[in-house]
Design an enzyme around this catalytic site. Structure first.
Site, PDB file in Angstrom:
ATOM      1  N   GLU A 215       0.831  -1.217   0.000  1.00 32.81           N
ATOM      2  CA  GLU A 215       0.000   0.000   0.000  1.00 32.81           C
ATOM      3  C   GLU A 215       0.858   1.257   0.000  1.00 32.81           C
ATOM      4  O   GLU A 215       0.609   2.195   0.766  1.00 32.81           O
ATOM      5  CB  GLU A 215      -0.938  -0.003   1.217  1.00 32.81           C
ATOM      6  CG  GLU A 215      -1.882  -1.185   1.250  1.00 32.81           C
ATOM      7  CD  GLU A 215      -2.934  -1.117   2.368  1.00 32.81           C
ATOM      8  OE1 GLU A 215      -2.855  -0.220   3.217  1.00 32.81           O
ATOM      9  OE2 GLU A 215      -3.827  -1.981   2.377  1.00 32.81           O
TER      10      GLU A 215
ATOM     11  N   GLU B   5      -4.280  -8.907   0.917  1.00 34.95           N
ATOM     12  CA  GLU B   5      -4.983  -8.674   2.187  1.00 34.95           C
ATOM     13  C   GLU B   5      -6.474  -8.772   1.934  1.00 34.95           C
ATOM     14  O   GLU B   5      -6.998  -8.135   1.007  1.00 34.95           O
ATOM     15  CB  GLU B   5      -4.662  -7.292   2.775  1.00 34.95           C
ATOM     16  CG  GLU B   5      -3.354  -7.261   3.510  1.00 34.95           C
ATOM     17  CD  GLU B   5      -3.023  -5.908   4.134  1.00 34.95           C
ATOM     18  OE1 GLU B   5      -3.906  -5.300   4.760  1.00 34.95           O
ATOM     19  OE2 GLU B   5      -1.870  -5.490   3.996  1.00 34.95           O
TER      20      GLU B   5
END
Ligand code: GAL
Length: 924
Positions: A523, A616
């Site tokens: 991220e 995720e």
């Protein structure tokens, strides 16, 4: 050539020693396939000595009072905010110019071996900063410093820092991990070692490590998760005592989770001859793999740290390893001997391959076996052995199919993975193999087959475990690049160190067959910087590919979309939460936060040649054994007060339907992965709870996202995953518990997780109906059950046949404590652990589900109590405490053997008014 990396000249005394020890016998036959006495030879040519024991440790009371031997200056922090939402947009770097002397120029050369372009390597400036500082002197009296053994985490003992303005908030786990500290150790080097190269190998030190030996600055390494080496050779005093001093400087506001502090992984002295296999200097790859044969390729990097050019012969044999890691007596194959000349002060790579017939392949259980091999490389010079180096590896084929996912040895394997942070709960960051093995064992029981090392290099021993146990690993290097997530995180060192850190990780880990994917980011803020971010991603991608062209490479994306430039760079599309869609609830309409429609199809369409997986998923939250009402009717909901959450209690309901704002319940993820069969699988956020990041209640100490709590107790979610991931295992699990003091007759929904396809629920013998799972349904719910104390029983069916049963009963009052150990026998090495589960039970031995009785632990015999816990994220009793209250009926005590002290260890658990429990563990 930097003279400081230069070893002392090769001395022929060493050769004489080999000859006198009978190596001539070996020389005469030099039988490539014959049995080689590797261990003995190993100890003559190379030694790897653990130096974990007997260190002295000192930590300054505050960073302000610390010495100024700093790596670099850091930006001033304007606000101590550590409850920034996990998916907040990373922000720009703040540049600061150092106005004082900093040690960075002396540290940077340590990474030179990991910088490919020679012009970019660093030259050490003159001088020896810090050489007059008392802590680096051998005559400094450190007797008042604390005695510690490594691995050591200075912060884990606490105390927890509480309150809204605590110096370390919930994000970093409310433990005193920031700070400046010193470690000192004396060790002896024999006079006969004067011609050896001596390296200090550190598997991990948190963070900004700077090393002095005998008051001379040697080097260091800033990234706290990296494994690194400094060459002590030029500073060693042979035939005497040597004084090592290591300074660590762990910044505040440097992480989104608990980093730990200290030398928290193993530390070694490695002694070699001047001509030796380089650090992580072998690379084994396999191709054309089948059960009939496999081609094994081996690269060996030979370092010549002597002053003369050398002609060296490398002979490598391959041995099979059994399940205990013991190698076969005879080699199963050998590479053709290779001869090369290595110039003084240089390195050379040699390469060779061999075909192995009938290889025993490495693959994930339960359908495959994680077989391992050992390559033993011996270097010979002037017909004498000068080094021996062992490389464990596995033979397996991987195929990445964009329409189906991952194939291991031809078998389609869906990733049933979890994310794991590096901490080991109450033991903190201090690595312990048994603690990590226990984590993996419990995950395995759930059906998990894959681990993502979120978001940093793991301990090397973790990968030894995943190799041995057959987990598939996504090995990840960074959480941030140039853009920062917290004010003093890794972005501060990224520009100077990304190449070294990334190459070091791949070189260290590329022989582990369990590692199947490299990830160089999570991220990252560069998702938002268009072509510029993609160019940086490409630079990182190229580094990984240069070090290992055999595995696909990725970076996890929670924001980048198919039309953006970053995903184009990657081999694999790794999505965080985007597959299920992010913040799709109406309340997020118009929000500035990320909100995204489900993205699997869009990515698949844009990248039909790339495998897609979810790095995720979920970020579902719960507190073990806490059930809050009412229960949402949705299959997935966000946590709010009155909707799965209670901000006063700081608990989230274990009906397992609630997630962070950007996440989804397990049920929703299962359904979305199943509806997109091209998706390779998922890594759930997270397998185990971890310290820090206690979303949504930052007043707490540890996370709510684990499927397993911080103490290792299974939340109800464990059984939800097990029912889906192990469809062949007959099981059924009822929730909630059946001990409600509230008025009888209140609606108390009952949910069942089962690997069956239908089930009938009974309350006190009366059927509440038989229900069948529809397609894309993963739980059976009886949402209108009226509570009546007694017995809930579920009978599950599969294909119409009875499959499994589960019973939950209303218990009586607590009457006793019961204790059981995970193993009845542990090694008497001062390292091995036993995990003892303590339950508060009623007269029938049933765990009382809401019991929170205080329990006092005592220990007798050849062991000690290391820590206790109960898995409650709100609990601030320091981990080393011998008193702890049960949380919803359970508590944990972790004991360690005393070194060399065989015998029984008796642990007693007492609680006022309850019958005492005792458990005996044998230390041998
Ligand atoms: C993700 C992040 C993880 C963790 C998680 C918590 O956005 O990548 O590191 O913070 O959120 O829900």
């Amino acid at each position: 050539m930097n003279m400081l990396n230069y070893c002392y000249p090769f001395n022929f005394k060493a050769i004489k020693a080999f000859v006198s020890l009978g190596w001539l016998v070996l020389l005469v036959c030099k039988p490539v396939l014959a049995q080689a006495p590797t261990t003995e030879l190993n100890s003559i040519t190379r030694q790897r000595i653990s130096i974990n024991k007997d260190w002295r440790f000192y930590k300054y009371d505050s960073i302000a009072k610390a010495d100024d031997l700093i790596y670099d200056v850091r930006p001033k922090i304007k606000e101590h905010k550590d409850d920034i939402p996990a998916d907040a947009k990373p922000t720009k770097t703040v540049n600061v110019e150092a106005q004082q002397k900093v040690l960075k120029p002396w540290i940077l050369p340590t990474g030179n071996d990991f910088i490919n372009d020679p012009a970019k390597r660093y030259t050490r400036p003159d001088g020896n900063p810090g050489d007059d500082f008392p802590f680096v002197q051998s005559n400094f009296d450190d007797s008042s410093w604390e005695s510690v053994n490594l691995p050591h985490d200075w912060a884990i003992k606490g105390s927890f820092l509480q309150g809204p303005n605590a110096e370390v908030g919930g994000g970093m786990g409310r433990l005193p991990s920031p700070g400046v500290a010193w470690y000192r150790k004396k060790f002896n080097i024999l006079a006969s070692d004067e011609d050896k190269c001596i390296f200090l190998d550190v598997d991990g030190a948190m963070s900004y490590a700077i090393v002095w030996l005998n008051s001379k600055l040697v080097g260091g390494w800033p990234y706290g998760y990296a494994s690194w080496r400094v060459d002590l050779t030029p500073y060693i005093v042979p035939g005497g005592e040597n004084q090592l001093a290591i300074r660590l400087d762990n910044p505040p506001n440097s992480a989104r989770w608990y980093p730990g502090g200290g030398i928290y992984r193993n530390v070694w002295l490695t002694k070699t001859n001047p001509i030796h296999v380089g650090q992580w200097g072998t690379f084994v790859t396999t191709r054309d793999v089948s059960e009939i044969s496999a081609t094994i390729n081996l690269e060996v990097t030979i370092d010549n740290d002597s002053r003369d050019n050398a002609t060296v012969r490398a002979i490598t044999q391959i041995f099979a390893l059994d399940t205990d890691g013991i190698k076969t007596s005879d080699a199963v194959a050998a590479f053709a001997p290779l001869t090369t000349t290595v110039a003084a002060g240089e390195k050379t790579k040699v390469e060779s391959s061999v075909i192995l017939k009938n290889p025993r392949l490495w693959g994930p259980p339960p359908t495959q076996v994680p077989n391992l091999y050992l390559a033993v490389t011996t270097l010979w010079q002037h017909d004498k052995p000068i080094d021996q180096y062992e490389t464990r590896f596995g033979i397996r084929s991987l195929r990445f199919d964009p329409d189906a996912g991952i194939y291991v040895n031809g078998e389609h394997i869906k990733l049933k993975g979890v994310n794991q942070h590096h901490d080991l709960g109450a033991l903190g960051a201090a690595f312990n193999t048994r603690a990590a093995e226990r984590q993996l064992e419990i995950l395995r029981e759930m059906g998990c087959n894959a681990i993502r090392t979120a978001h940093n290099p793991p301990a090397p021993e973790l990968l030894e475990l995943t190799d041995r146990m057959g987990f598939l690993v996504m090995d990840e290097s960074f959480d941030v690049w140039v853009r920062k997530k917290t004010p003093l995180d890794f972005h501060l060192i990224f520009p100077d160190w990304y190449e070294q850190d990334l190459r070091a990780l791949v070189r260290r880990d590329r022989n582990y067959p369990s590692v199947i994917i490299w990830s160089f980011g999570n991220e990252v803020g560069e998702q938002y910087t268009g072509e510029k971010g993609a160019a940086l991603a490409k630079r990182l991608y190229d580094i990984v590919r240069e070090e290992d062209p055999t595995r696909p490479t990725t970076s996890a994306m929670n924001w980048a979309k198919p039309f953006m430039p970053l995903p184009d760079v990657l081999d694999i599309i790794s999505l965080n939460y985007q597959g299920e869609g992010i913040r799709q609830a109406p309340e997020f309409e118009g929000t500035k936060r990320i909100h995204t429609k489900p993205q699997y199809f869009a990515f698949h369409e844009q990248f039909p040649d790339k495998v897609i997986l979810s790095s995720e998923t979920a970020s579902a939250l719960s507190s073990r054994g806490v059930y809050l009402f009412p229960v949402t009717q949705k299959i997935s909901d966000i946590v709010r007060d009155g909707s799965g959450g209670d901000s006063k209690l700081r608990h989230v309901s274990a009906y397992e339907l609630y997630a962070v704002d950007f996440g989804s319940s397990a049920d929703k993820v299962f359904s979305s992965v199943e509806r997109h069969p091209f998706v390779a699988g998922e890594f759930v956020w997270t397998g185990w709870d971890y310290i820090g990041e206690p979303t949504p209640y930052y007043e707490s100490r540890s996370s709510y996202s684990g499927i397993i709590d911080l103490a290792g107790f299974k939340k109800d979610r464990f059984y939800l995953y097990q029912s889906h991931w192990r469809p062949e295992l007959p099981m059924a699990h009822i929730l909630p518990h059946w001990n409600w003091p509230e008025p009888v007759g209140k609606i108390t929904p009952v949910h069942v997780f089962t690997s069956g396809d239908e089930a009938e629920l009974f309350l006190n013998g009366k059927s509440l109906g038989r229900k069948k799972k529809a397609q894309y349904e993963y739980r059976l719910r009886w949402d209108d059950v009226k509570y009546k104390p007694g017995e809930l029983k579920v009978v599950a069916y599969k294909n119409g046949q009875k499959w499994a049963e589960n019973v939950v009963k209303t218990t009586g009052e607590p009457v006793r404590v019961e204790a059981s150990a995970d193993r009845s026998e542990i090694r008497a090495d001062g390292i091995d652990l036993a995990f003892i589960t303590v339950r508060v039970t009623d007269k029938n031995g049933l765990t009382v589900p809401r019991a929170n009785n205080p329990i006092k632990f005592e220990i007798d015999g050849s062991g000690e109590i290391v820590a206790t816990d109960n898995g409650d994220p709100t609990n601030f009793v320091p981990f080393p405490s011998h008193v702890r209250e049960a949380f919803n009926g359970l508590a944990l005590v972790i004991i360690r053997s005393k070194p060399g002290n065989s015998g029984p260890i008796t642990v007693t658990a007492k609680s006022p008014g309850l019958k005492t429990a005792q458990v005996v563990v044998i230390s041998r």
